[in-house]
Design a protein around this motif. Structure first.
Motif, short mmCIF file in Angstrom:
data_model
loop_
_atom_site.label_atom_id
_atom_site.label_comp_id
_atom_site.label_asym_id
_atom_site.label_seq_id
_atom_site.Cartn_x
_atom_site.Cartn_y
_atom_site.Cartn_z
N UNK A 123 0.83 -1.21 0.00
CA UNK A 123 0.00 0.00 0.00
C UNK A 123 0.86 1.26 0.00
N UNK A 124 2.15 1.11 0.32
CA UNK A 124 3.04 2.28 0.38
C UNK A 124 3.74 2.56 -0.94
N UNK A 125 3.76 1.63 -1.87
CA UNK A 125 4.49 1.83 -3.12
C UNK A 125 3.84 2.95 -3.93
N UNK A 126 4.65 3.95 -4.24
CA UNK A 126 4.14 5.05 -5.04
C UNK A 126 2.96 5.75 -4.41
N UNK A 127 2.92 5.77 -3.06
CA UNK A 127 1.80 6.38 -2.35
C UNK A 127 0.47 5.77 -2.77
N UNK A 128 0.48 4.45 -2.97
CA UNK A 128 -0.74 3.72 -3.32
C UNK A 128 -0.94 3.50 -4.80
#
Length: 309
Positions: free
Chosen positions: A51-56
């Motif tokens: 969920x944190x990759x690329x701010x979602x």
């Protein structure tokens, strides 16, 4: 592609996994769809996201692929929660409270249009949240049917052992490569004792093991990115250079790529269920998939063990 069970569980995954860390940033939806299609066509199943990759954004790109491009049933979706992207000072925000974890899980399920994740992991150790609360949240997610198996990411050996005493943990994701073998000292034995399978990430040490930094830092590499170069710094010293040269020599002798040698070494270590690799384009993915056919002779494995120990 060969598949393996994860630890002592019944979860089966491809021994090479597809990472999505660049999705929504350097990899657009069309490129991601092409990668997943090629990956599944090669027999791959494990797709790893956060969920944190690329701010979602990575999960949102994945949502456009699941069922529309590749059937949901062909994928083993591994996603974590509890970690937010770094702030302007570079600090990650960790919140593994029951409220935050379940809210993140429900949001991820809605975005993906699925009723469950195959593997759901706590993204980091949270010293501010009681361990019992974290364990109970994982157990609740599994018992409610929203999650099939529970995992952890970035935990130390004692943290894994502590949480495993309270809830059934299936997988532990950890950095592991010829240039980062620290997990062997305590995490791997703890995982083996508790029946936990290891998902190895950063097996190419940010690309260093491919030899791309042998003669300097390419302008288009992550090493040239001011925000990422610090992560490569530990892998660019003289000792690391000796390991890279050994990988290049092995690749030359086997008639394959340094990438394939580094991945095959990590893939076949005891306790490793799968090696998760992120690729920026279909060309890089093709090179990763080629590693599936590489089996290192014992003499080369021993030589790599010696030079990297």
């Amino acid at each position: 592609m060969k598949h393996r069970t994860v630890g002592s569980s019944g979860l089966r995954v491809s021994r090479l996994g597809l990472g999505t860390g660049e999705w929504g940033r350097g990899v657009d939806g069309d490129d991601a769809a092409a990668q997943v299609t090629a990956f599944v066509d090669a027999g791959g199943t494990l797709v790893d996201a956060s969920a944190s990759y690329g701010d979602g954004r990575a999960v949102r790109v994945l949502a456009e692929i699941v069922d529309d491009v590749v059937p949901r049933g062909d994928l083993v979706l591994s996603i974590d929660s509890g970690v937010s992207r770094p702030d302007t000072s570079g600090h990650w925000t960790v919140d593994c409270s029951r409220r935050a974890l379940l809210a993140d899980l429900d949001r991820t399920l809605r975005e993906l249009g699925t009723d469950h994740l195959d593997l759901w992991s706590v993204g980091a150790w949270d010293p501010q949240t009681p361990l019992g609360e974290v364990a109970a949240t994982l157990e609740h997610a599994v018992s409610s049917g929203r999650v099939r198996y529970a995992g952890v990411r970035g935990f130390t050996a004692w943290q894994l052992a502590t949480v495993s005493a309270s809830v059934d943990i299936t997988a532990a994701q950890a950095e592991y490569s010829l240039l980062a073998r620290g997990a062997e000292d305590e995490l791997f034995p703890a995982a083996d004792h508790h029946g936990v399978g290891v998902l190895a990430v950063s097996a190419l040490a940010g690309g260093v093991l491919t030899g791309k930094y042998r003669d300097g830092v390419p302008a288009d590499s992550r090493g040239a990115d001011d925000h990422r170069r610090h992560a490569l710094a530990p892998f660019l010293g003289e000792d690391s250079g000796k390991v890279v040269e050994a990988v290049l020599t092995a690749a030359d002798g086997l008639g394959t790529s340094p990438l394939a040698v580094a991945l095959a070494w990590a893939r076949d270590r005891p306790g490793v269920a799968s090696v998760v690799v992120g690729t920026r384009d279909i060309g890089q993915l093709t090179g990763v998939l080629a590693a599936e056919d590489v089996a290192l002779p014992s003499a080369i494995t021993s030589a790599l063990d010696d030079v990297s120990s």
